[in-house]
Each structure stands twice: as C-alpha cells, then as structure tokens.
Design a protein around this motif. Structure first.
Motif, PDB file in Angstrom:
ATOM      1  N   PHE A 170     -10.177 -27.572   6.188  1.00 61.45           N
ATOM      2  CA  PHE A 170     -10.393 -28.628   7.184  1.00 61.45           C
ATOM      3  C   PHE A 170     -11.866 -29.009   7.306  1.00 61.45           C
ATOM      4  CE2 PHE A 170     -10.577 -30.700  11.293  1.00 61.45           C
ATOM      5  CZ  PHE A 170      -9.413 -31.434  11.313  1.00 61.45           C
ATOM      6  N   ASN A 224     -16.661 -28.594  13.236  1.00 61.36           N
ATOM      7  CA  ASN A 224     -15.217 -28.535  13.002  1.00 61.36           C
ATOM      8  C   ASN A 224     -14.474 -29.693  13.665  1.00 61.36           C
ATOM      9  OD1 ASN A 224     -15.672 -26.200  11.589  1.00 61.36           O
ATOM     10  ND2 ASN A 224     -14.667 -24.827  13.040  1.00 61.36           N
ATOM     11  N   ALA A 228     -12.295 -33.928  12.108  1.00 63.92           N
ATOM     12  CA  ALA A 228     -11.064 -34.699  12.319  1.00 63.92           C
ATOM     13  C   ALA A 228     -11.315 -36.185  12.130  1.00 63.92           C
ATOM     14  CB  ALA A 228     -10.517 -34.438  13.715  1.00 63.92           C
ATOM     15  N   SER A 234      -5.941 -33.941  17.164  1.00 63.08           N
ATOM     16  CA  SER A 234      -6.389 -33.073  16.076  1.00 63.08           C
ATOM     17  C   SER A 234      -7.740 -32.457  16.393  1.00 63.08           C
ATOM     18  CB  SER A 234      -6.463 -33.856  14.765  1.00 63.08           C
ATOM     19  OG  SER A 234      -5.176 -34.218  14.323  1.00 63.08           O
ATOM     20  N   ALA A 235      -8.690 -33.274  16.839  1.00 60.21           N
ATOM     21  CA  ALA A 235     -10.009 -32.752  17.181  1.00 60.21           C
ATOM     22  C   ALA A 235      -9.919 -31.754  18.333  1.00 60.21           C
ATOM     23  CB  ALA A 235     -10.946 -33.900  17.545  1.00 60.21           C
ATOM     24  N   VAL A 238      -8.554 -28.449  17.056  1.00 59.81           N
ATOM     25  CA  VAL A 238      -9.583 -27.800  16.237  1.00 59.81           C
ATOM     26  C   VAL A 238     -10.629 -27.119  17.119  1.00 59.81           C
ATOM     27  CG1 VAL A 238     -11.535 -28.327  14.726  1.00 59.81           C
ATOM     28  CG2 VAL A 238      -9.265 -29.193  14.177  1.00 59.81           C
ATOM     29  N   CYS A 284      -9.239 -24.197  10.919  1.00 63.78           N
ATOM     30  CA  CYS A 284      -9.205 -24.678  12.308  1.00 63.78           C
ATOM     31  C   CYS A 284      -8.147 -25.740  12.549  1.00 63.78           C
ATOM     32  CB  CYS A 284     -10.578 -25.184  12.724  1.00 63.78           C
ATOM     33  SG  CYS A 284     -11.256 -26.502  11.694  1.00 63.78           S
ATOM     34  N   GLY A 285      -7.802 -26.511  11.529  1.00 65.71           N
ATOM     35  CA  GLY A 285      -6.768 -27.518  11.695  1.00 65.71           C
ATOM     36  C   GLY A 285      -5.420 -27.095  11.159  1.00 65.71           C
ATOM     37  N   ALA A 344       0.534 -27.608  13.233  1.00 69.87           N
ATOM     38  CA  ALA A 344      -0.901 -27.826  13.383  1.00 69.87           C
ATOM     39  C   ALA A 344      -1.298 -29.132  12.679  1.00 69.87           C
ATOM     40  CB  ALA A 344      -1.670 -26.645  12.794  1.00 69.87           C
ATOM     41  N   PRO A 345      -2.487 -29.649  12.958  1.00 64.74           N
ATOM     42  CA  PRO A 345      -2.890 -30.934  12.375  1.00 64.74           C
ATOM     43  C   PRO A 345      -2.801 -31.015  10.866  1.00 64.74           C
ATOM     44  CG  PRO A 345      -4.363 -30.370  14.164  1.00 64.74           C
ATOM     45  CD  PRO A 345      -3.463 -29.189  13.970  1.00 64.74           C
ATOM     46  N   SER A 346      -3.092 -29.927  10.144  1.00 63.61           N
ATOM     47  CA  SER A 346      -3.026 -29.967   8.678  1.00 63.61           C
ATOM     48  C   SER A 346      -1.600 -30.082   8.169  1.00 63.61           C
ATOM     49  CB  SER A 346      -3.710 -28.732   8.079  1.00 63.61           C
ATOM     50  OG  SER A 346      -5.093 -28.731   8.372  1.00 63.61           O
TER      51      SER A 346
END
Length: 453
Positions: A170, A224, A228, A234-235, A238, A284-285, A344-346
């Motif tokens: 990420f 980090n 995003a 997402s941010a 993270v 983190c993402g 999660a965002p990823s």
C-alpha cells in the motif's frame, strides 16, 4: 479536480515533510556526541540530492509510460524537468504537481534511511555521490515497479510488481523499507566496521531520539494515509491500522527486552515504534484493525531479535537499518499474505482469511525481486564510489568525530567561549582527547534495544 482530496493530500504532504527533520533527530540522538551534526547533514544532504534528481528525471522514471510495456522503468523523458505539471489537469482528481511533490518525499526519505547504517565512518562528499547514484539506479526503477499503475484505458503501462504480479504494497514496504534496508546491508559490507567495533559510542541524547520517533509517527500518518490518494474511508482505515500496529510493536519490543535483558528501555520503545510503522506500511490497507495489532506485535518481537544478527555475522549496521527496516519490511510484506482481508481497502484475502497461499506467494516474489536487485546494484554502486573517490573516513577522523572533520562544527559547545568564524578546537586536540576518553566513553553493545548503546 477533487477539492477535498486535494486538501487532504496537501496536508499529508506537509506531514510527510516533517519526517525529514524527524529522521535527522532520531538518528542524530543515537550517534555519539561527536557525530550528531554529521548524521543530521547526511539526512538533509540526501534529501537535497535526490530532490533535485526527482525534478530532473526521477518523477518521469517512476511514473512515465513503461519502456516496452515491460514494467521495469518509466520513460525518463516524459516528464523531464516537471515542466508539464505546472499547467495542471482539470480532469485529474489531484493536481499533477501535488502528486509529484508527495512522491518526491518518498524518494528522499527512502534514500536518507540508509545513512543510519554507516554513521561515524563515511565522508560526506562521497555519501552524497552514493545517494545520487543509488536513487537513479535503484530507487527510481523499484518505485516504478511498485507505485506506477496502468492507466484505466491501457494507454500508460506501469510497473510489473503493481500490475503483472499484483502484489499488495500500500505505501512502500518493498520500494521504501526493504529497498533501503538491503542497500544499507550492501553499503556496510563495502565500507567495513567502525574503529573499535563492536564497542561503540553511547547514544548522546535519548530525549532527542524520542522526539524524532514522535515526529516520524506523526508523519507516517501522512505517509500511509496519503497513499490512499483520496480523502475517504480507505485513508481513514489506513490511519487506524497504522496507529494500532505501532502501539502493539512498542509493547512487543519492550516485552522482549524485559524477558531477555531484565529491563525495558526508552531506546527499545522508540525502536519498537519504528519497527511497527515499517511493518504496517505495506499492510496498512490490507488488514483489519485486529490484523494490524498482529502485524505490529510480530514485528516488535522479531526485529529486536534480528538486530543481534549483526554481532553474529560481523556487519556493523550502526543504527540497525537492516534489523528494523529490512526485516520489518519483509515481515510486514509477507504478513499481508496471512492477515490480508478482502474487506480492507486493498481487497485481497490472505491465508487466515480464506484466501489460500496465493497471496503469500505473490508477496514473497515481490520481496525476493526487490532484495535481489537492490542488493546487487547497491553493492556495485558502493564499490564504484569506494574505488574512485573513496568512501571511508580516516581513523583520525573517526576519533575526532565527523562534526569537526567534515563540517568544522561541534554540536554541543559546553565551553561557551567566543570565537571567530572557522575557529574552534583543532582536529589534533580532539583526537588526543578522544583517545584518552575511549575507554570510558564507549560501551559494549546491548542487544536489548533497537540500536547499540
């Protein structure tokens, strides 16, 4: 243009910029009192050199259309001199100039991280030469692999790790931390050990180390969270996982110290914070808040054990760049393959979340590729600099301290006497004093903290 996201990335960029003095203070507090200014200058010097290269051709090499569609290097002429970013692009979510400066800070901080491994023994000028060559030949290509994504219409080809391999990184576990850590290992092997190692100067200012670590933690939210590239969920996720992992890593490192050495140190706690931040950077993402606690705890337990390897294998990594950044980066990148969650965002699941071994294998390929390329090219660059202009400072310079011999300054003028510019204690006087004090001013290495001392 997305005004809200633009404002967020502007703020994130300013936070990341604070990581430069944060790193300088963090490293500066850990070295001996005769090399504080030299370490600070090594950090800021690397930032200056790489920042210029970034404008000239670095941004283009990272984010330009990949040569031959191979995903190995961006077209260095596409954004040459960054002239095209001035006009802006109203169709883009973020101003191109903002993306350029945000990513420039990634480049300069990655390069500056290497400085901690070779403190107290390299000359300032050759160090700057090494940083320029390393950024051009190692960081820019690897950052292209990891950070450059294909355009939606297929007209622009990005890096092979991000697109062909599909690894999850990420905010730069591979391109930043593994890259800098393995380069640090190559450089210390070429430069050699400090005079008197493994006995070494005590950290001169632990409150300075704590201040630097706190500034780095603050900046890491921008590092980090800003990755995003938009203000939104997402941010926010993270930033939460970044916070969680850091807290868990501090506790894990201190527990290892307490069980092994009988005490928990300030230096260990600050080192644990950095280890957790390093490990969560790629993840983190990709992980849940609980997964972030696991990533941080594992990194906080593994890294203090990893730093003891330098004494077993005999490489003088002064401030544990290898033990924290290389090992922490590898741990965080691989743990995505275990703790990655599709929620999660990823959006990719690891082994423990029903995803099987596929993602873990993908992450491992990315790690091996970056380690292999960075180590080989970094080693060659270090050897070229060593055998052309020379890297190593003289033994007399090491005893006198690099603040005086490289910069004609001292960090702590306790006498407070008046002087004229350019005057001060002579190198000969400082060398004589250093030789008298060596036995009392150095300490055998402790293995319970993130750095010697």
């Amino acid at each position: 243009m997305d005004v809200g996201s633009t404002a967020f990335i502007l703020a994130a960029t300013m936070a990341v910029a604070l990581m430069v003095p944060g790193l300088a203070l963090f490293y500066g507090g850990m070295v001996g009192s005769r090399s504080v200014l030299n370490m600070i200058m090594m950090v800021f010097g690397a930032v200056a050199v790489v920042g210029v290269l970034w404008t000239l051709f670095g941004f283009s090499a990272v984010f330009g259309n990949s040569y031959g569609g191979l995903g190995l290097l961006g077209d260095v002429t596409e954004y040459l001199g960054l002239g095209d970013v001035v006009a802006g692009d109203e169709a883009a979510a973020l101003p191109p100039a903002l993306v350029a400066v945000f990513q420039a800070l990634f480049a300069v901080i990655t390069t500056a991280l290497i400085a901690g491994a070779v403190s107290d023994r390299v000359r300032f000028g050759p160090w700057l030469l090494f940083t320029g060559l390393w950024a051009a030949l190692v960081y820019f290509p690897v950052a292209h692999w990891v950070f450059a994504f294909d355009s939606a219409d297929g007209s622009v080809q990005g890096g092979w790790i991000a697109n062909t391999l599909g690894a999850v990184d990420f905010a730069g576990g591979t391109a930043v931390h593994i890259n800098a850590g393995v380069a640090a290992l190559a450089l210390v092997l070429v430069v050699g050990k400090r005079t008197g190692w493994p006995r070494q100067a005590r950290p001169n200012n632990l409150p300075l180390v704590a201040l630097g670590a706190g500034i780095l933690w603050f900046g890491w939210f921008g590092f980090n969270g800003g990755s995003a590239l938009a203000a939104g969920n997402s941010a926010s996720v993270v930033m939460l996982t970044t916070f969680n992992a850091t807290c868990a890593a501090i506790l894990a490192w201190l527990l290892v110290e307490r069980l092994r050495d009988g005490h928990a140190t300030t230096l260990g706690g600050m080192s644990g914070a950095i280890a957790g931040l390093v490990a969560i950077t790629p993840a983190c993402g990709a992980v849940t808040p609980l997964g972030a606690l696991a990533v941080g705890a594992i990194a906080g337990a593994v890294c203090p054990l990893a730093i003891t390897l330098k004494y077993r294998f005999g490489y003088d990594d002064a401030l544990d760049v290898v033990g924290v950044h290389l090992v922490g980066g590898v741990v965080g990148t691989l743990l995505v393959g275990l703790f990655g969650s599709a929620e999660a965002p990823s959006g990719k699941a690891g082994l423990f979340y029903g995803g099987g071994f596929g993602l873990l294998g993908t992450q491992a390929v990315a790690v091996v590729a970056v380690v292999g390329y960075s180590f080989l090219v970094s080693l060659l660059i270090a050897l070229v600099v060593k055998h052309t202009v020379g890297l190593r400072a003289s033994k007399e310079g090491e005893l006198a301290g690099h603040d005086l011999t490289e910069h004609a300054e001292v960090a702590y003028d306790l006498e407070g006497g008046v002087h004229t510019p350019g005057s001060g204690p002579t190198p000969e006087a400082v060398i004589a004093s250093a030789e008298r004090l060596v036995a009392g001013s150095v300490a055998a290495p402790r293995t319970g903290s993130g750095t010697p001392g």
